[in-house]
Design a protein around this motif. Structure first.
Motif, PDB file in Angstrom:
ATOM      1  N   GLN A 162     -10.034   6.374  -3.394  1.00 26.62           N
ATOM      2  CA  GLN A 162      -9.996   8.040  -3.111  1.00 26.62           C
ATOM      3  C   GLN A 162     -10.945   8.401  -2.127  1.00 26.62           C
ATOM      4  OE1 GLN A 162      -8.373  10.459  -5.050  1.00 26.62           O
ATOM      5  NE2 GLN A 162      -9.090  11.871  -3.687  1.00 26.62           N
ATOM      6  N   SER A 169      -7.165   1.391  -5.922  1.00 26.78           N
ATOM      7  CA  SER A 169      -7.138   2.677  -5.387  1.00 26.78           C
ATOM      8  C   SER A 169      -8.201   2.860  -4.632  1.00 26.78           C
ATOM      9  CB  SER A 169      -6.794   3.625  -6.606  1.00 26.78           C
ATOM     10  OG  SER A 169      -5.608   3.428  -7.064  1.00 26.78           O
ATOM     11  N   CYS A 216      -4.872  -3.028   2.490  1.00 28.28           N
ATOM     12  CA  CYS A 216      -5.417  -3.592   1.247  1.00 28.28           C
ATOM     13  C   CYS A 216      -5.401  -5.328   1.445  1.00 28.28           C
ATOM     14  CB  CYS A 216      -4.261  -3.400   0.296  1.00 28.28           C
ATOM     15  SG  CYS A 216      -4.577  -4.008  -1.615  1.00 28.28           S
ATOM     16  N   THR A 256      -3.759  -3.240  -9.634  1.00 35.02           N
ATOM     17  CA  THR A 256      -3.844  -2.593  -8.689  1.00 35.02           C
ATOM     18  C   THR A 256      -5.249  -2.086  -8.264  1.00 35.02           C
ATOM     19  OG1 THR A 256      -3.627  -0.681 -10.298  1.00 35.02           O
ATOM     20  CG2 THR A 256      -1.606  -1.513  -9.425  1.00 35.02           C
ATOM     21  N   SER A 296      -3.279   3.667  -2.723  1.00 37.14           N
ATOM     22  CA  SER A 296      -3.065   2.659  -3.970  1.00 37.14           C
ATOM     23  C   SER A 296      -2.585   1.408  -3.125  1.00 37.14           C
ATOM     24  CB  SER A 296      -2.065   3.236  -4.834  1.00 37.14           C
ATOM     25  OG  SER A 296      -2.898   4.367  -5.346  1.00 37.14           O
ATOM     26  N   GLU A 320       0.794  -1.351  -0.056  1.00 31.98           N
ATOM     27  CA  GLU A 320       0.171  -0.065   0.118  1.00 31.98           C
ATOM     28  C   GLU A 320       0.706   1.109  -0.057  1.00 31.98           C
ATOM     29  OE1 GLU A 320      -2.218  -2.798   3.088  1.00 31.98           O
ATOM     30  OE2 GLU A 320      -0.004  -1.970   2.717  1.00 31.98           O
ATOM     31  N   ARG A 372      -5.626   9.831  -1.315  1.00 31.24           N
ATOM     32  CA  ARG A 372      -5.798   8.577  -2.193  1.00 31.24           C
ATOM     33  C   ARG A 372      -4.796   7.393  -1.941  1.00 31.24           C
ATOM     34  NH1 ARG A 372      -8.112   7.856  -7.131  1.00 31.24           N
ATOM     35  NH2 ARG A 372      -7.262   6.245  -8.696  1.00 31.24           N
TER      36      ARG A 372
END
Length: 121
Positions: free
Chosen positions: A81, A79, A95, A77, A21, A6, A19
């Protein structure tokens, strides 16, 4: 072996945005569902957002309308937001992904190490 890494956490003022990811790497045949959980001190881990490989999305009620999850299947990936952040969003964000391994074709679930999000003035 599969790793989830992450990035993007940090300190932000109430009302701000971040944000996050996460990239999955390793001996991957394919990645199924991916998403984000969070865990605040003294609280249980909770689902924040989940997105299937084909784009079906689930959000926690507390983040609907403020957070948006997306993924790139070609890059493995996912993400997140986060807009309109509140102090109660403060937590470690982790994650999570369902991964089919290249070597054995088995579906396994993996966790990242987590990234800290702190919302404070």
């Amino acid at each position: 072996q599969v790793q989830l890494v992450e990035s993007g956490g940090g300190l932000v003022q109430p009302g701000g945005s971040l944000r996050l990811s996460c990239v999955a790497s390793g001996s991957i045949l394919s990645v199924g569902g991916m998403g984000w959980y969070r865990q605040a001190p003294g609280k249980e881990r909770e689902l924040v957002a989940w997105i299937s490989r084909f784009g079906s999305i689930t959000y926690a009620e507390s983040v609907k309308g403020r957070f948006s999850v997306s993924r790139d299947n070609a890059k493995n990936t996912v993400s997140l937001q986060m807009n309109g952040l509140k102090p109660e969003d403060t937590a470690v964000y982790l994650c999570n992904a369902d991964v089919t391994l290249l070597s054995e074709g088995a579906l396994r679930n993996y966790w990242g190490q987590g990234t800290q999000v702190t919302v404070s003035s």
